[in-house]
Design a protein around this motif. Sequence first.
Motif, PDB file in Angstrom:
ATOM      1  N   GLU A 136      24.508  69.139  57.972  1.00 16.20           N
ATOM      2  CA  GLU A 136      23.522  68.035  58.828  1.00 16.20           C
ATOM      3  C   GLU A 136      24.497  67.019  59.458  1.00 16.20           C
ATOM      4  O   GLU A 136      23.906  66.310  60.351  1.00 16.20           O
ATOM      5  N   HIS A 137      25.745  66.827  59.003  1.00 18.01           N
ATOM      6  CA  HIS A 137      26.573  65.831  59.742  1.00 18.01           C
ATOM      7  C   HIS A 137      27.944  66.171  60.308  1.00 18.01           C
ATOM      8  O   HIS A 137      28.180  65.946  61.249  1.00 18.01           O
ATOM      9  N   VAL A 138      28.640  66.831  59.268  1.00 10.32           N
ATOM     10  CA  VAL A 138      30.118  67.128  59.539  1.00 10.32           C
ATOM     11  C   VAL A 138      30.023  67.841  60.787  1.00 10.32           C
ATOM     12  O   VAL A 138      30.900  67.807  61.835  1.00 10.32           O
ATOM     13  N   ASN A 139      29.395  69.059  60.665  1.00 13.37           N
ATOM     14  CA  ASN A 139      29.446  70.033  61.973  1.00 13.37           C
ATOM     15  C   ASN A 139      28.913  69.680  63.143  1.00 13.37           C
ATOM     16  O   ASN A 139      29.274  69.974  64.265  1.00 13.37           O
ATOM     17  N   LEU A 140      27.806  68.732  63.185  1.00 11.88           N
ATOM     18  CA  LEU A 140      27.359  67.913  64.494  1.00 11.88           C
ATOM     19  C   LEU A 140      28.376  67.022  64.653  1.00 11.88           C
ATOM     20  O   LEU A 140      28.496  66.819  65.909  1.00 11.88           O
ATOM     21  N   LEU A 141      29.181  66.326  63.919  1.00 10.50           N
ATOM     22  CA  LEU A 141      30.093  65.543  64.507  1.00 10.50           C
ATOM     23  C   LEU A 141      31.311  66.278  65.136  1.00 10.50           C
ATOM     24  O   LEU A 141      31.755  66.009  66.177  1.00 10.50           O
ATOM     25  N   PHE A 142      31.608  67.338  64.580  1.00  9.48           N
ATOM     26  CA  PHE A 142      32.472  68.261  65.428  1.00  9.48           C
ATOM     27  C   PHE A 142      32.217  68.856  66.641  1.00  9.48           C
ATOM     28  O   PHE A 142      32.735  68.570  67.760  1.00  9.48           O
ATOM     29  N   GLU A 143      30.763  69.001  66.708  1.00  5.26           N
ATOM     30  CA  GLU A 143      30.204  69.455  68.065  1.00  5.26           C
ATOM     31  C   GLU A 143      30.318  68.320  69.058  1.00  5.26           C
ATOM     32  O   GLU A 143      30.614  68.482  70.016  1.00  5.26           O
ATOM     33  N   GLU A 144      30.195  67.142  68.862  1.00  5.54           N
ATOM     34  CA  GLU A 144      30.177  66.047  69.659  1.00  5.54           C
ATOM     35  C   GLU A 144      31.534  65.602  69.934  1.00  5.54           C
ATOM     36  O   GLU A 144      31.672  65.383  71.245  1.00  5.54           O
ATOM     37  N   ASN A 145      32.460  66.199  69.308  1.00  9.05           N
ATOM     38  CA  ASN A 145      33.973  65.997  69.556  1.00  9.05           C
ATOM     39  C   ASN A 145      34.581  67.438  70.181  1.00  9.05           C
ATOM     40  O   ASN A 145      35.634  67.368  70.213  1.00  9.05           O
ATOM     41  N   LYS A 146      33.475  68.392  70.562  1.00  5.11           N
ATOM     42  CA  LYS A 146      34.105  69.413  71.146  1.00  5.11           C
ATOM     43  C   LYS A 146      35.058  70.299  70.236  1.00  5.11           C
ATOM     44  O   LYS A 146      36.051  70.915  70.595  1.00  5.11           O
ATOM     45  N   ILE A 147      34.689  70.528  68.903  1.00  2.00           N
ATOM     46  CA  ILE A 147      35.359  71.146  67.917  1.00  2.00           C
ATOM     47  C   ILE A 147      34.496  72.210  67.107  1.00  2.00           C
ATOM     48  O   ILE A 147      33.309  71.926  66.941  1.00  2.00           O
ATOM     49  N   ASN A 148      35.125  73.267  67.132  1.00  2.00           N
ATOM     50  CA  ASN A 148      34.439  74.358  66.509  1.00  2.00           C
ATOM     51  C   ASN A 148      33.967  73.987  65.084  1.00  2.00           C
ATOM     52  O   ASN A 148      34.567  73.222  64.290  1.00  2.00           O
ATOM     53  N   SER A 149      32.565  74.443  64.781  1.00  2.00           N
ATOM     54  CA  SER A 149      32.109  74.105  63.338  1.00  2.00           C
ATOM     55  C   SER A 149      32.686  75.057  62.098  1.00  2.00           C
ATOM     56  O   SER A 149      33.552  75.921  62.725  1.00  2.00           O
ATOM     57  N   ILE A 150      32.567  74.578  61.028  1.00  2.00           N
ATOM     58  CA  ILE A 150      33.344  75.392  60.137  1.00  2.00           C
ATOM     59  C   ILE A 150      32.048  75.778  59.068  1.00  2.00           C
ATOM     60  O   ILE A 150      31.010  75.398  58.904  1.00  2.00           O
ATOM     61  N   GLN A 151      32.650  77.072  58.091  1.00  2.00           N
ATOM     62  CA  GLN A 151      31.652  77.623  57.314  1.00  2.00           C
ATOM     63  C   GLN A 151      32.704  77.364  55.959  1.00  2.00           C
ATOM     64  O   GLN A 151      33.869  77.221  55.995  1.00  2.00           O
ATOM     65  N   ILE A 152      31.960  77.141  55.010  1.00  2.00           N
ATOM     66  CA  ILE A 152      32.799  77.196  53.391  1.00  2.00           C
ATOM     67  C   ILE A 152      32.227  78.212  52.241  1.00  2.00           C
ATOM     68  O   ILE A 152      31.136  78.728  52.580  1.00  2.00           O
ATOM     69  N   SER A 153      32.857  78.436  51.507  1.00  2.00           N
ATOM     70  CA  SER A 153      32.463  79.258  50.248  1.00  2.00           C
ATOM     71  C   SER A 153      32.982  78.541  49.014  1.00  2.00           C
ATOM     72  O   SER A 153      33.854  77.619  49.050  1.00  2.00           O
ATOM     73  N   ALA A 154      32.339  78.802  47.872  1.00  2.00           N
ATOM     74  CA  ALA A 154      32.706  78.177  46.675  1.00  2.00           C
ATOM     75  C   ALA A 154      32.531  79.216  45.360  1.00  2.00           C
ATOM     76  O   ALA A 154      31.743  79.799  45.375  1.00  2.00           O
ATOM     77  N   GLY A 155      33.298  78.936  44.453  1.00  2.00           N
ATOM     78  CA  GLY A 155      33.230  79.534  43.070  1.00  2.00           C
ATOM     79  C   GLY A 155      32.990  78.625  41.846  1.00  2.00           C
ATOM     80  O   GLY A 155      33.859  77.412  42.032  1.00  2.00           O
TER      81      GLY A 155
END
Length: 260
Positions: A136-155
């Motif tokens: 909701e926020h980090v990837n939108l922030l990256f988009e605003e700064n013309k930076i590619n979004s990210i994905q994560i995984s967790a265990g």
Amino acid sequence: MSKPTLTRSEKRKIVERLYRRADHIEERVRNISSGRSIPIKEHQRLNEPKRFELAIVFVDINDFTKYVMDNGPKKALYMVSVFMSEAMKLVQDFNGYFEKNTGDGLLAYFGFGKDASEAVVELLSYLSTVKWVLNEHVNLLFEENKINSIQISAGAAYGPAYLSRIGAKNYEQELNRITAVSNAANIASKLESIAGKNELLTGPNVWFHADKEMRSHLSPYDTLEGFSWKNPSTNESEDFQIYKYSGEWSGEVQHDQKES
């Protein structure tokens, strides 16, 4: 996901913190100076090992090496500084202990001095919040700064862990840190390694100690070959069932929003 929940003011606090940090990091990344020596770190005493029952989680940014190659080191540094700093701060928000940052991942523990159900609530609430703030926020922030979004995984897993500060004394650099020796830590690491993009995987002990509401977000995923677990209800060994966790807080909060 409805129980437990983040209040609107708690969400707003996280978002405002994220954007303040992002502004600070952007300035730092623009003005990187050249280092000449290793920073002197405070000397820390080595401790004896102690046994705990803990919820343990590994979180990893997917395809980090490719991300650096595609975006360049400065944008990658900004990305990892913004996301990982917030992911680490959220560990503290949910009463966890952050052990280490591997650059593109982190290891954290939850449940010190808590019973199993409380530890699992803190763990799953943490994962829900990390997913929410990323999507909701980090990837939108990256988009605003013309930076590619990210994905994560967790265990994630729950079980006994022996924690100790290991290493050597040194007055110029820290050669020791808290380390967990635990089957649960090994399992959490294994689950993270087999998780796909945007997948958060847990073991059966997490499912067992989760309440009814949280279990509704834990769906059977696969079995972990070569592993078993002892069901506390029957005291019998069973196949190690992996569960996929889908819980995430709902609702977006604007970073410049004021309380009404």
